[in-house]
Design a protein around this motif. Structure first.
Motif, PDB file in Angstrom:
ATOM      1  N   GLU A 119      17.482  -1.593   5.138  1.00  0.00           N
ATOM      2  CA  GLU A 119      16.845  -2.839   5.560  1.00  0.00           C
ATOM      3  C   GLU A 119      17.899  -3.920   5.773  1.00  0.00           C
ATOM      4  N   LYS A 120      18.871  -4.002   4.889  1.00  0.00           N
ATOM      5  CA  LYS A 120      19.948  -4.989   5.038  1.00  0.00           C
ATOM      6  C   LYS A 120      20.730  -4.731   6.320  1.00  0.00           C
ATOM      7  N   ARG A 121      20.997  -3.465   6.626  1.00  0.00           N
ATOM      8  CA  ARG A 121      21.707  -3.129   7.872  1.00  0.00           C
ATOM      9  C   ARG A 121      20.874  -3.518   9.092  1.00  0.00           C
ATOM     10  N   LEU A 122      19.579  -3.262   9.039  1.00  0.00           N
ATOM     11  CA  LEU A 122      18.682  -3.614  10.149  1.00  0.00           C
ATOM     12  C   LEU A 122      18.645  -5.122  10.358  1.00  0.00           C
ATOM     13  N   LEU A 123      18.509  -5.877   9.273  1.00  0.00           N
ATOM     14  CA  LEU A 123      18.443  -7.337   9.390  1.00  0.00           C
ATOM     15  C   LEU A 123      19.754  -7.895   9.926  1.00  0.00           C
ATOM     16  N   GLU A 124      20.878  -7.339   9.486  1.00  0.00           N
ATOM     17  CA  GLU A 124      22.180  -7.783   9.998  1.00  0.00           C
ATOM     18  C   GLU A 124      22.284  -7.497  11.490  1.00  0.00           C
ATOM     19  N   ARG A 125      21.792  -6.329  11.906  1.00  0.00           N
ATOM     20  CA  ARG A 125      21.830  -5.952  13.324  1.00  0.00           C
ATOM     21  C   ARG A 125      20.948  -6.884  14.159  1.00  0.00           C
ATOM     22  N   LEU A 126      19.787  -7.261  13.612  1.00  0.00           N
ATOM     23  CA  LEU A 126      18.884  -8.169  14.330  1.00  0.00           C
ATOM     24  C   LEU A 126      19.473  -9.574  14.442  1.00  0.00           C
ATOM     25  N   GLU A 127      20.241  -9.990  13.454  1.00  0.00           N
ATOM     26  CA  GLU A 127      20.863 -11.311  13.498  1.00  0.00           C
ATOM     27  C   GLU A 127      22.024 -11.363  14.483  1.00  0.00           C
ATOM     28  N   GLY A 146       0.807  -1.211   0.000  1.00  0.00           N
ATOM     29  CA  GLY A 146       0.000   0.000   0.000  1.00  0.00           C
ATOM     30  C   GLY A 146       0.839   1.259   0.000  1.00  0.00           C
ATOM     31  N   ARG A 147       2.011   1.187  -0.589  1.00  0.00           N
ATOM     32  CA  ARG A 147       2.940   2.323  -0.622  1.00  0.00           C
ATOM     33  C   ARG A 147       2.313   3.542  -1.284  1.00  0.00           C
ATOM     34  N   GLU A 148       1.691   3.348  -2.434  1.00  0.00           N
ATOM     35  CA  GLU A 148       1.112   4.463  -3.176  1.00  0.00           C
ATOM     36  C   GLU A 148      -0.026   5.111  -2.394  1.00  0.00           C
ATOM     37  N   ALA A 149      -0.843   4.293  -1.762  1.00  0.00           N
ATOM     38  CA  ALA A 149      -1.943   4.836  -0.962  1.00  0.00           C
ATOM     39  C   ALA A 149      -1.400   5.625   0.224  1.00  0.00           C
ATOM     40  N   LEU A 150      -0.290   5.166   0.783  1.00  0.00           N
ATOM     41  CA  LEU A 150       0.325   5.864   1.912  1.00  0.00           C
ATOM     42  C   LEU A 150       0.833   7.224   1.475  1.00  0.00           C
ATOM     43  N   LEU A 151       1.405   7.304   0.294  1.00  0.00           N
ATOM     44  CA  LEU A 151       1.916   8.582  -0.209  1.00  0.00           C
ATOM     45  C   LEU A 151       0.788   9.564  -0.520  1.00  0.00           C
ATOM     46  N   ASP A 152      -0.382   9.047  -0.897  1.00  0.00           N
ATOM     47  CA  ASP A 152      -1.502   9.899  -1.277  1.00  0.00           C
ATOM     48  C   ASP A 152      -2.325  10.386  -0.090  1.00  0.00           C
ATOM     49  N   LEU A 153      -2.281   9.670   1.036  1.00  0.00           N
ATOM     50  CA  LEU A 153      -3.089  10.043   2.197  1.00  0.00           C
ATOM     51  C   LEU A 153      -2.491  11.246   2.915  1.00  0.00           C
ATOM     52  N   PRO A 154      -3.281  12.284   3.129  1.00  0.00           N
ATOM     53  CA  PRO A 154      -2.763  13.407   3.922  1.00  0.00           C
ATOM     54  C   PRO A 154      -2.709  13.018   5.400  1.00  0.00           C
ATOM     55  N   GLY A 155      -1.641  13.355   6.052  1.00  0.00           N
ATOM     56  CA  GLY A 155      -1.487  13.056   7.472  1.00  0.00           C
ATOM     57  C   GLY A 155      -1.038  11.636   7.764  1.00  0.00           C
ATOM     58  N   ALA A 156      -0.724  10.852   6.732  1.00  0.00           N
ATOM     59  CA  ALA A 156      -0.253   9.477   6.940  1.00  0.00           C
ATOM     60  C   ALA A 156       1.187   9.503   7.444  1.00  0.00           C
ATOM     61  N   ASP A 157       1.591   8.460   8.124  1.00  0.00           N
ATOM     62  CA  ASP A 157       2.935   8.352   8.690  1.00  0.00           C
ATOM     63  C   ASP A 157       3.876   7.730   7.649  1.00  0.00           C
ATOM     64  N   PRO A 158       4.723   8.527   6.994  1.00  0.00           N
ATOM     65  CA  PRO A 158       5.587   7.990   5.932  1.00  0.00           C
ATOM     66  C   PRO A 158       6.922   7.460   6.427  1.00  0.00           C
ATOM     67  N   ARG A 159       7.117   7.348   7.752  1.00  0.00           N
ATOM     68  CA  ARG A 159       8.431   6.934   8.280  1.00  0.00           C
ATOM     69  C   ARG A 159       8.892   5.600   7.731  1.00  0.00           C
ATOM     70  N   ILE A 160       7.982   4.673   7.494  1.00  0.00           N
ATOM     71  CA  ILE A 160       8.358   3.343   7.026  1.00  0.00           C
ATOM     72  C   ILE A 160       9.012   3.410   5.651  1.00  0.00           C
ATOM     73  N   LEU A 161       8.680   4.416   4.870  1.00  0.00           N
ATOM     74  CA  LEU A 161       9.262   4.542   3.529  1.00  0.00           C
ATOM     75  C   LEU A 161      10.724   4.953   3.568  1.00  0.00           C
ATOM     76  N   TYR A 162      11.208   5.403   4.712  1.00  0.00           N
ATOM     77  CA  TYR A 162      12.627   5.748   4.850  1.00  0.00           C
ATOM     78  C   TYR A 162      13.500   4.514   4.996  1.00  0.00           C
ATOM     79  N   LEU A 163      12.885   3.354   5.135  1.00  0.00           N
ATOM     80  CA  LEU A 163      13.630   2.094   5.218  1.00  0.00           C
ATOM     81  C   LEU A 163      13.951   1.637   3.795  1.00  0.00           C
ATOM     82  N   THR A 164      15.072   2.123   3.281  1.00  0.00           N
ATOM     83  CA  THR A 164      15.497   1.735   1.938  1.00  0.00           C
ATOM     84  C   THR A 164      16.021   0.306   1.989  1.00  0.00           C
ATOM     85  N   ARG A 165      16.266  -0.269   0.838  1.00  0.00           N
ATOM     86  CA  ARG A 165      16.764  -1.651   0.788  1.00  0.00           C
ATOM     87  C   ARG A 165      18.120  -1.765   1.482  1.00  0.00           C
ATOM     88  N   GLN A 166      18.961  -0.763   1.317  1.00  0.00           N
ATOM     89  CA  GLN A 166      20.267  -0.783   1.975  1.00  0.00           C
ATOM     90  C   GLN A 166      20.113  -0.696   3.492  1.00  0.00           C
TER      91      GLN A 166
END
Length: 133
Positions: free
Chosen positions: A41-49, A19-39
């Motif tokens: 995400e890889k750092r986060l997964l490595e940290r969790l492991e 629902g990325r596109e819907a999130l971008l279109d909604l006013p007042g939606a929380d876009p923080r999750i979109l700041y998790l780029t693939r790179q």
């Protein structure tokens, strides 16, 4: 001058239900999750492991919620916990969270718990499951 943060590239059409596109279109939606780029995400997964302790896991849970809005719930099963599969790891529903990421985060946490079983024991003890042992 303010530099904008990079946001995650869209998934191929029909490959994800984030629902990325819907999130971008909604006013007042929380876009923080979109700041998790693939790179990132890889750092986060490595940290969790590579968890060090239960406090480290709890700190990462808090940081994921603060920075990205990702709510992770980790709890032992009500039945016997014989392996890491007996520990329930659930992500709260969140628009914009990619399907692959929803699967990768719990898998990385499980791998981290398997690499350091003492963290799993601390988690079970914190939930009072080892009181009779």
């Amino acid at each position: 001058m303010t530099a904008s943060l990079p946001i995650r590239q869209p998934c191929p059409p029909g490959a994800c239900d984030c629902g990325r596109e819907a999130l971008l279109d909604l006013p007042g939606a929380d876009p923080r999750i979109l700041y998790l780029t693939r790179q990132e995400e890889k750092r986060l997964l490595e940290r969790l492991e590579n968890l060090k302790s239960l406090a480290d896991l709890e700190h990462l849970q808090q940081r994921m919620f603060e920075q990205l809005g990702i709510g992770v719930e980790i709890s032992p099963s009500f039945h016997e916990v014989r392996s890491m599969r007996g520990i329930g790891i659930r992500l709260r529903d969140q628009p914009g969270l990619c399907r692959k990421t929803r699967q990768a985060i719990p898998a990385a946490i499980r791998r981290g718990l398997e690499n350091h079983p003492q963290i799993a024991y601390e988690l079970l003890n914190a939930n009072d499951l080892l009181r009779d042992a």
